[in-house]
Design a protein around this motif. Structure first.
Motif, PDB file in Angstrom:
ATOM      1  N   LYS A  20       0.838  -1.164  -0.041  1.00 57.43           N
ATOM      2  CA  LYS A  20       0.050   0.213   0.152  1.00 57.43           C
ATOM      3  C   LYS A  20       0.978   1.348  -0.113  1.00 57.43           C
ATOM      4  CE  LYS A  20      -4.052  -1.593   2.495  1.00 57.43           C
ATOM      5  NZ  LYS A  20      -4.783  -1.560   3.781  1.00 57.43           N
ATOM      6  N   LYS A  21       1.836   1.213   0.714  1.00 55.36           N
ATOM      7  CA  LYS A  21       2.870   2.628   0.787  1.00 55.36           C
ATOM      8  C   LYS A  21       3.416   2.678  -0.499  1.00 55.36           C
ATOM      9  CE  LYS A  21       3.654   2.068   5.964  1.00 55.36           C
ATOM     10  NZ  LYS A  21       3.973   0.831   6.601  1.00 55.36           N
ATOM     11  N   ARG A  22       3.903   1.586  -1.077  1.00 54.99           N
ATOM     12  CA  ARG A  22       4.601   1.650  -2.427  1.00 54.99           C
ATOM     13  C   ARG A  22       3.630   2.126  -3.448  1.00 54.99           C
ATOM     14  NH1 ARG A  22       7.826  -3.819  -4.191  1.00 54.99           N
ATOM     15  NH2 ARG A  22       8.355  -1.975  -5.940  1.00 54.99           N
ATOM     16  N   VAL A  23       2.352   1.748  -3.293  1.00 51.72           N
ATOM     17  CA  VAL A  23       1.410   2.280  -4.271  1.00 51.72           C
ATOM     18  C   VAL A  23       1.047   3.746  -4.118  1.00 51.72           C
ATOM     19  CG1 VAL A  23      -0.962   2.057  -5.060  1.00 51.72           C
ATOM     20  CG2 VAL A  23       0.240  -0.024  -4.802  1.00 51.72           C
ATOM     21  N   SER A  24       1.020   4.120  -2.802  1.00 48.97           N
ATOM     22  CA  SER A  24       0.877   5.464  -2.629  1.00 48.97           C
ATOM     23  C   SER A  24       1.983   6.371  -3.083  1.00 48.97           C
ATOM     24  CB  SER A  24       0.789   5.970  -0.839  1.00 48.97           C
ATOM     25  OG  SER A  24      -0.261   5.095  -0.283  1.00 48.97           O
ATOM     26  N   ALA A  25       3.450   5.948  -2.905  1.00 45.14           N
ATOM     27  CA  ALA A  25       4.179   6.537  -3.457  1.00 45.14           C
ATOM     28  C   ALA A  25       4.273   6.781  -5.044  1.00 45.14           C
ATOM     29  CB  ALA A  25       5.383   6.087  -2.839  1.00 45.14           C
ATOM     30  N   LEU A  26       3.638   5.779  -5.631  1.00 47.87           N
ATOM     31  CA  LEU A  26       3.709   5.661  -7.124  1.00 47.87           C
ATOM     32  C   LEU A  26       2.516   6.697  -7.490  1.00 47.87           C
ATOM     33  CD1 LEU A  26       3.847   1.944  -7.861  1.00 47.87           C
ATOM     34  CD2 LEU A  26       5.662   3.498  -8.819  1.00 47.87           C
TER      35      LEU A  26
ATOM     36  N   ILE B 143      -5.198  -2.410  -1.942  1.00 45.47           N
ATOM     37  CA  ILE B 143      -3.731  -1.870  -2.074  1.00 45.47           C
ATOM     38  C   ILE B 143      -3.934  -0.482  -2.722  1.00 45.47           C
ATOM     39  CG2 ILE B 143      -1.672  -2.346  -3.166  1.00 45.47           C
ATOM     40  CD1 ILE B 143      -2.105  -5.204  -2.308  1.00 45.47           C
ATOM     41  N   GLY B 144      -4.654  -0.189  -3.655  1.00 49.23           N
ATOM     42  CA  GLY B 144      -4.833   1.013  -4.577  1.00 49.23           C
ATOM     43  C   GLY B 144      -4.473   0.628  -5.931  1.00 49.23           C
ATOM     44  N   ILE B 145      -4.473  -0.539  -6.347  1.00 45.00           N
ATOM     45  CA  ILE B 145      -4.095  -0.882  -7.871  1.00 45.00           C
ATOM     46  C   ILE B 145      -5.644  -0.983  -8.523  1.00 45.00           C
ATOM     47  CG2 ILE B 145      -3.747  -2.921  -9.108  1.00 45.00           C
ATOM     48  CD1 ILE B 145      -1.675  -3.805  -7.105  1.00 45.00           C
ATOM     49  N   ASP B 146      -5.460  -0.276  -9.689  1.00 50.84           N
ATOM     50  CA  ASP B 146      -6.568  -0.364 -10.550  1.00 50.84           C
ATOM     51  C   ASP B 146      -6.745  -1.598 -11.376  1.00 50.84           C
ATOM     52  OD1 ASP B 146      -8.654   0.437 -12.532  1.00 50.84           O
ATOM     53  OD2 ASP B 146      -7.388   2.111 -13.435  1.00 50.84           O
ATOM     54  N   SER B 147      -7.781  -2.573 -11.096  1.00 53.16           N
ATOM     55  CA  SER B 147      -8.004  -3.627 -11.728  1.00 53.16           C
ATOM     56  C   SER B 147      -9.323  -3.548 -12.350  1.00 53.16           C
ATOM     57  CB  SER B 147      -7.906  -4.912 -10.440  1.00 53.16           C
ATOM     58  OG  SER B 147      -9.069  -4.973  -9.963  1.00 53.16           O
ATOM     59  N   GLN B 148      -9.152  -4.575 -13.441  1.00 50.28           N
ATOM     60  CA  GLN B 148     -10.240  -4.676 -14.168  1.00 50.28           C
ATOM     61  C   GLN B 148     -10.471  -6.178 -14.816  1.00 50.28           C
ATOM     62  OE1 GLN B 148     -10.683  -2.465 -17.926  1.00 50.28           O
ATOM     63  NE2 GLN B 148     -12.553  -3.470 -18.598  1.00 50.28           N
ATOM     64  N   VAL B 149     -11.676  -6.786 -14.573  1.00 49.90           N
ATOM     65  CA  VAL B 149     -11.801  -8.195 -14.968  1.00 49.90           C
ATOM     66  C   VAL B 149     -12.490  -8.371 -16.144  1.00 49.90           C
ATOM     67  CG1 VAL B 149     -12.867 -10.357 -14.014  1.00 49.90           C
ATOM     68  CG2 VAL B 149     -11.628  -9.028 -12.590  1.00 49.90           C
TER      69      VAL B 149
ATOM     70  N   LEU C 238       0.608 -11.654  -6.535  1.00 47.05           N
ATOM     71  CA  LEU C 238       0.278 -11.162  -7.847  1.00 47.05           C
ATOM     72  C   LEU C 238       0.398  -9.456  -7.552  1.00 47.05           C
ATOM     73  CD1 LEU C 238      -1.202 -11.246 -10.520  1.00 47.05           C
ATOM     74  CD2 LEU C 238      -3.356 -11.261  -9.313  1.00 47.05           C
ATOM     75  N   MET C 239       0.009  -9.024  -6.579  1.00 43.95           N
ATOM     76  CA  MET C 239      -0.229  -7.583  -6.252  1.00 43.95           C
ATOM     77  C   MET C 239       1.288  -6.984  -6.350  1.00 43.95           C
ATOM     78  SD  MET C 239      -3.337  -6.898  -6.011  1.00 43.95           S
ATOM     79  CE  MET C 239      -4.073  -8.466  -6.944  1.00 43.95           C
ATOM     80  N   HIS C 240       2.189  -7.839  -5.581  1.00 38.77           N
ATOM     81  CA  HIS C 240       3.735  -7.294  -5.474  1.00 38.77           C
ATOM     82  C   HIS C 240       4.179  -7.264  -7.031  1.00 38.77           C
ATOM     83  CE1 HIS C 240       7.756  -7.806  -4.609  1.00 38.77           C
ATOM     84  NE2 HIS C 240       8.152  -8.768  -5.664  1.00 38.77           N
ATOM     85  N   ASN C 241       3.877  -8.328  -8.071  1.00 37.14           N
ATOM     86  CA  ASN C 241       4.412  -8.118  -9.139  1.00 37.14           C
ATOM     87  C   ASN C 241       3.845  -7.137 -10.030  1.00 37.14           C
ATOM     88  OD1 ASN C 241       6.008 -10.497  -8.973  1.00 37.14           O
ATOM     89  ND2 ASN C 241       4.566 -11.965  -9.921  1.00 37.14           N
ATOM     90  N   THR C 242       2.638  -6.667  -9.896  1.00 37.53           N
ATOM     91  CA  THR C 242       1.870  -5.579 -10.585  1.00 37.53           C
ATOM     92  C   THR C 242       2.577  -4.230  -9.994  1.00 37.53           C
ATOM     93  OG1 THR C 242      -0.311  -6.966 -10.572  1.00 37.53           O
ATOM     94  CG2 THR C 242      -0.489  -4.464 -10.946  1.00 37.53           C
ATOM     95  N   VAL C 243       3.012  -4.369  -8.615  1.00 38.06           N
ATOM     96  CA  VAL C 243       3.420  -3.025  -8.271  1.00 38.06           C
ATOM     97  C   VAL C 243       5.025  -3.063  -8.768  1.00 38.06           C
ATOM     98  CG1 VAL C 243       4.441  -1.990  -6.293  1.00 38.06           C
ATOM     99  CG2 VAL C 243       2.001  -3.140  -6.137  1.00 38.06           C
ATOM    100  N   GLU C 244       5.708  -4.039  -8.798  1.00 39.80           N
ATOM    101  CA  GLU C 244       6.973  -4.087  -9.389  1.00 39.80           C
ATOM    102  C   GLU C 244       7.156  -3.606 -11.017  1.00 39.80           C
ATOM    103  OE1 GLU C 244      10.571  -5.344  -8.323  1.00 39.80           O
ATOM    104  OE2 GLU C 244       9.191  -4.801  -6.511  1.00 39.80           O
ATOM    105  N   VAL C 245       5.940  -3.977 -11.672  1.00 39.91           N
ATOM    106  CA  VAL C 245       6.119  -3.496 -13.059  1.00 39.91           C
ATOM    107  C   VAL C 245       5.858  -2.046 -13.202  1.00 39.91           C
ATOM    108  CG1 VAL C 245       4.980  -3.743 -15.576  1.00 39.91           C
ATOM    109  CG2 VAL C 245       5.364  -5.806 -13.952  1.00 39.91           C
ATOM    110  N   ALA C 246       4.802  -1.608 -12.313  1.00 37.56           N
ATOM    111  CA  ALA C 246       4.429  -0.013 -12.227  1.00 37.56           C
ATOM    112  C   ALA C 246       5.683   0.471 -11.804  1.00 37.56           C
ATOM    113  CB  ALA C 246       3.126  -0.074 -11.417  1.00 37.56           C
ATOM    114  N   SER C 247       6.524  -0.022 -10.984  1.00 38.34           N
ATOM    115  CA  SER C 247       7.793   0.869 -10.493  1.00 38.34           C
ATOM    116  C   SER C 247       8.871   0.916 -11.478  1.00 38.34           C
ATOM    117  CB  SER C 247       8.331   0.071  -9.307  1.00 38.34           C
ATOM    118  OG  SER C 247       7.297  -0.183  -8.268  1.00 38.34           O
ATOM    119  N   ARG C 248       8.566  -0.180 -12.565  1.00 34.59           N
ATOM    120  CA  ARG C 248       9.917   0.099 -13.593  1.00 34.59           C
ATOM    121  C   ARG C 248       9.831   1.473 -14.224  1.00 34.59           C
ATOM    122  NH1 ARG C 248       9.217  -6.273 -15.799  1.00 34.59           N
ATOM    123  NH2 ARG C 248      10.272  -7.285 -14.035  1.00 34.59           N
ATOM    124  N   GLY C 249       8.701   1.914 -14.263  1.00 33.26           N
ATOM    125  CA  GLY C 249       8.665   3.291 -14.875  1.00 33.26           C
ATOM    126  C   GLY C 249       8.316   3.366 -16.424  1.00 33.26           C
TER     127      GLY C 249
END
Ligand SMILES: Nc1nc2c(c(=O)[nH]1)N[C@@H](CN(C=O)c1ccc(C(=O)N[C@@H](CCC(=O)O)C(=O)O)cc1)CN2
Length: 278
Positions: free
Chosen positions: A19-25, A59-65, A267-278
């Motif tokens: 959650k903290k990483r997503v807030s920072a992003l 966590i603050g990730i925008d998801s769509q199914v 899975l959430m970790h991986n999504t945050v990782e990709v988003a953090s790659r910029g």
């Protein structure tokens, strides 16, 4: 009596760091975005995907199914993946498994860009994992590694993996090997399974057969990780006889509430990782 490894609580605490990483992003204008393709009407798959949506929202990730009935063709799925690969604002793509029989799972997995493969199933990511390179790791094996590390150091430990599936058995052994554990794989053709499992300091069972592992098959003091999810008389149980094995193990994961919650968290970790790659 074994410590019960509380996967729910460990997952919840890991999600706080995400959650903290997503807030920072988000403060930098980056909103992590995940799309999930769900095909067919398997109730378990629908329930797992709802769990993914809930975790993402928390966590603050925008998801769509994107849901389809099982009349969708393989070509339509591949074209949808192509359009998602081309979407620069999208970080993660996931196709919920299993797929209907007329759709080839490997072709679908290989069509997802390895950079957006938040399941860590694409051969490029599997290959990097084998080489010990940094990459998107498969979620259940990564979650298991995280759980075991809360209990012990891994160097030189004998890990016995029962099961050789693409998404759990094979990769989990590789992750532990990368941590300098000694790894033995067992499967349906293994002769005298008990003789093998009794050697394990860490026993990981991912077969899908209720009650497969009994207390006689476990070395006293071993850590036992149960990945099985089986419905017996309307009740959810793992592959390990929990009540018997908890008398001899030093630590054990329950089903439910052990490995499962970690799968979604990674899975959430991986999504945050990709988003953090910029
Ligand atoms: N594309 C993918 N498909 C599948 C994966 C995967 O990692 N990626 N893994 C499994 C299903 N799965 C996630 O998708 C999953 C399984 C179990 C749980 C879980 O939290 N289980 C709970 C019990 C849930 C219940 O009541 O049924 C638990 O063990 O506590 C989460 C996710 C196959 N497909």
């Amino acid at each position: 009596m074994a410590v019960v490894i509380d996967g729910k609580q460990i997952a919840a605490s890991y999600r706080e760091t995400l959650k903290k990483r997503v807030s920072a992003l988000r403060a930098r204008g980056i909103v992590p975005k995940l799309k999930v393709i769900l095909i067919g009407d398997d109730p378990a798959s629908h329930s797992y995907v709802r769990g993914k949506e809930r975790a993402a929202a928390d966590i603050g990730i925008d998801s769509q199914v994107i849901r389809f009935d099982d009349t969708i063709s393989e070509r339509e799925v591949l074209e949808l993946i192509d359009s998602m690969n081309a979407d620069d604002a999208l970080h993660g793509i996931l196709v919920q498994l299993p797929l209907p029989k007329h759709i080839d799972e490997n072709r679908v997995i290989m069509r997802i860009s390895p950079d957006k493969d938040v399941d860590g199933f694409h051969p490029t990511n599997v290959g990097k994992m084998m080489l010990g390179l940094e990459t998107l790791l498969p979620c259940t094996p990564h979650g298991i590694l995280h759980l075991v590390k809360t209990q012990t150091d891994l160097v030189g430990k004998h890990v016995v993996v029962v099961g050789r599936s693409q998404i759990v058995g094979k990769p989990v052994g590789m992750l532990f090997l990368n941590e300098s554990a000694t790894v033995t794989y067992c499967h349906s053709k293994t002769v005298d399974l008990g003789a093998m499992t009794r050697q394990a300091d860490i026993l990981i069972v991912a077969v899908g057969r209720a009650g497969l592992v009994t207390k006689e098959m476990v070395k006293p003091g071993a850590i036992v990780i149960d990945v099985g999810v089986n419905r017996v008389d309307g009740r959810l149980v793992g592959d390990v006889d929990f009540e018997g094995v908890r008398d001899v193990a030093s630590a054990i994961t329950p089903v439910p509430g052990g490995v499962g919650p970690m799968t979604i968290t990674m899975l959430m970790h991986n999504t945050v990782e990709v988003a953090s790659r910029g």
